[in-house]
Each structure stands twice: as C-alpha cells, then as structure tokens.
Design a protein around this motif. Sequence first.
Motif, PDB file in Angstrom:
ATOM      1  N   UNK A 124       0.731  -1.155   0.155  1.00  0.00           N
ATOM      2  CA  UNK A 124       0.003   0.008   0.111  1.00  0.00           C
ATOM      3  C   UNK A 124       0.686   1.334  -0.058  1.00  0.00           C
ATOM      4  N   UNK A 125       2.260   1.228  -0.447  1.00  0.00           N
ATOM      5  CA  UNK A 125       2.984   2.297  -0.712  1.00  0.00           C
ATOM      6  C   UNK A 125       3.345   2.485  -2.015  1.00  0.00           C
ATOM      7  N   UNK A 126       3.412   3.856  -2.568  1.00  0.00           N
ATOM      8  CA  UNK A 126       4.003   4.228  -3.593  1.00  0.00           C
ATOM      9  C   UNK A 126       5.400   4.505  -3.558  1.00  0.00           C
ATOM     10  N   UNK A 127       6.249   3.476  -3.592  1.00  0.00           N
ATOM     11  CA  UNK A 127       7.660   3.678  -3.476  1.00  0.00           C
ATOM     12  C   UNK A 127       8.410   4.669  -4.271  1.00  0.00           C
ATOM     13  N   UNK A 128       7.838   5.006  -5.464  1.00  0.00           N
ATOM     14  CA  UNK A 128       8.347   6.196  -6.360  1.00  0.00           C
ATOM     15  C   UNK A 128       8.068   7.497  -5.791  1.00  0.00           C
ATOM     16  N   UNK A 129       6.771   7.641  -5.211  1.00  0.00           N
ATOM     17  CA  UNK A 129       6.514   8.906  -4.365  1.00  0.00           C
ATOM     18  C   UNK A 129       7.213   8.905  -3.166  1.00  0.00           C
ATOM     19  N   UNK A 130       7.707   7.940  -2.502  1.00  0.00           N
ATOM     20  CA  UNK A 130       8.446   8.083  -1.265  1.00  0.00           C
ATOM     21  C   UNK A 130       9.795   8.602  -1.590  1.00  0.00           C
ATOM     22  N   UNK A 131      10.615   8.461  -2.736  1.00  0.00           N
ATOM     23  CA  UNK A 131      11.579   9.050  -2.987  1.00  0.00           C
ATOM     24  C   UNK A 131      12.669   8.021  -2.480  1.00  0.00           C
ATOM     25  N   UNK A 132      13.850   8.421  -2.654  1.00  0.00           N
ATOM     26  CA  UNK A 132      15.086   7.480  -2.353  1.00  0.00           C
ATOM     27  C   UNK A 132      15.387   7.423  -0.965  1.00  0.00           C
ATOM     28  N   UNK A 133      14.552   6.871  -0.229  1.00  0.00           N
ATOM     29  CA  UNK A 133      14.769   6.794   1.344  1.00  0.00           C
ATOM     30  C   UNK A 133      14.168   5.442   1.774  1.00  0.00           C
ATOM     31  N   UNK A 134      14.474   5.174   2.964  1.00  0.00           N
ATOM     32  CA  UNK A 134      13.955   3.997   3.679  1.00  0.00           C
ATOM     33  C   UNK A 134      13.258   4.169   4.834  1.00  0.00           C
TER      34      UNK A 134
END
Length: 237
Positions: free
Chosen positions: A101-111
């Motif tokens: 349920x996460x848009x990993x691209x929208x999150x950006x390069x973070x963890x």
Amino acid sequence: MRPSKRAPDELRRVSLERGVSKHAEGSCLVRFGDTHVLCTASLAEQLPAWLRGAGKGWVTAEYGMLPRATTERTRREASAGKQGGRTLEIQRLIGRSLRAVVDLTALGERQITVDCDVLQADGGTRTAAITGAWVALYDAIAWMQARNMIGGAVLTDHVAAISCGIFGGAHILDLDYAEDSTADTDANFVMTGTGGIVEIQGTAERTPFSQEDFLGLLALAQRGIAQLVDLQKLAVS
C-alpha cells in the motif's frame, strides 16, 4: 463456547495508540486483547545498496519478542547469535504487507523501517503487528509531508490483518492463544482497506479443511478487517 466467551465473529478488544515513542517519526502501541505490540517507524535517507539510483524508496520491517512476552522466558535472539526462522518469516510478511500500500516512487530514495516489538503475546502477534505498523507508517509519512520532504499520496490504501480458524467445529475470528494452540485450522489474512488480498496463510493442524470452510473463513476475515480499518481511520483522524 469460546474460552474467551466471545461470539464466533467477535474481535478481541482492539486499541491503536499513536505517538507513544518520543523519538520515532511514527509510532503505535497496538493491543489485540492481551497481545500488545509496539510499532515504531524510522526514516533513513540511505537506501540499501541494491536500490540506490533506482528512483524509488523502500519500506521494510523487523519483528521481535521480548523475553517475557510469553508465559516462560524466551532467550533473546541476539544472545543466540541469529534470528529464528519464525522471526524472519514474520518480519518479511510485515514488510510485504506495508509495501503493498505504498507508492515507493513517491516516497523517493529513502527507507522507512518499521520495528514491531511484542511486549506481551496471547496469539495473533503478526496480525496485530501489521495492523499497528500501518498506523506507525502513516504517521512517519505525515511527518515527512509536514516538512515538505515528499509530495502527493505515498500511502495508497489501508492494510490490516486478522486470524481466523476452525475451533470446536466452528469458524471463529481473531484467535487468542488458547484457541490458536488447539484449533483444527488456523489462518492469517492480510487485506487492504478496499478489499484486496495481500496474503493468506492457512494450515490444517489436524483434519484438512474444505473449500467451503476456506470461503467461510475468508468471509469472516473480510468482516474483521473492515472493522480494523475503521479503527485505523478513527485513530489517524
């Protein structure tokens, strides 16, 4: 009659308490009856090496039980020098559930790492952890949005989990330990707020179960998860 005197389709008392950790970007103390799990979400700007430069982020999870979360003390896995297979399986399940349920691209390069620490166990620790982890993750993402670190919708839906089983010939929801340890069938369902299935884990502990039984457990899980999603919405409102 269930040992807890609950109706077959009745959840244990569930609570989701936000903001319980002073330092974490997001946190939630989730209680499913006597199962209590502390979920904390931590942001890191550094990604695993295999994801660097891919233009997207990552959400992962770690899971553990305190030594006296159960009736007898369990040795810390750190002192044993390695994590057990059950621990690895559960934390991977939590991570998969959140990433669904996460848009990993929208999150950006973070963890974002969500730590799920079982303070007290009475069955259903993985389902409680997933349900509380979503709240901790929600708050971590809100923390980032408040600082203009991200834009747009990173979380695409809710995700929650519940156990179902066949106990004494009846289909029951949200098994506690007394039921889980003696059930004929035990299953865990992970689903999104819109009804999508993320993962199903089901085992016949004794007699194999039928397709009709499976569909009955699925319908029970859908009703239970709908209630949990409503509680998540209430918690973050």
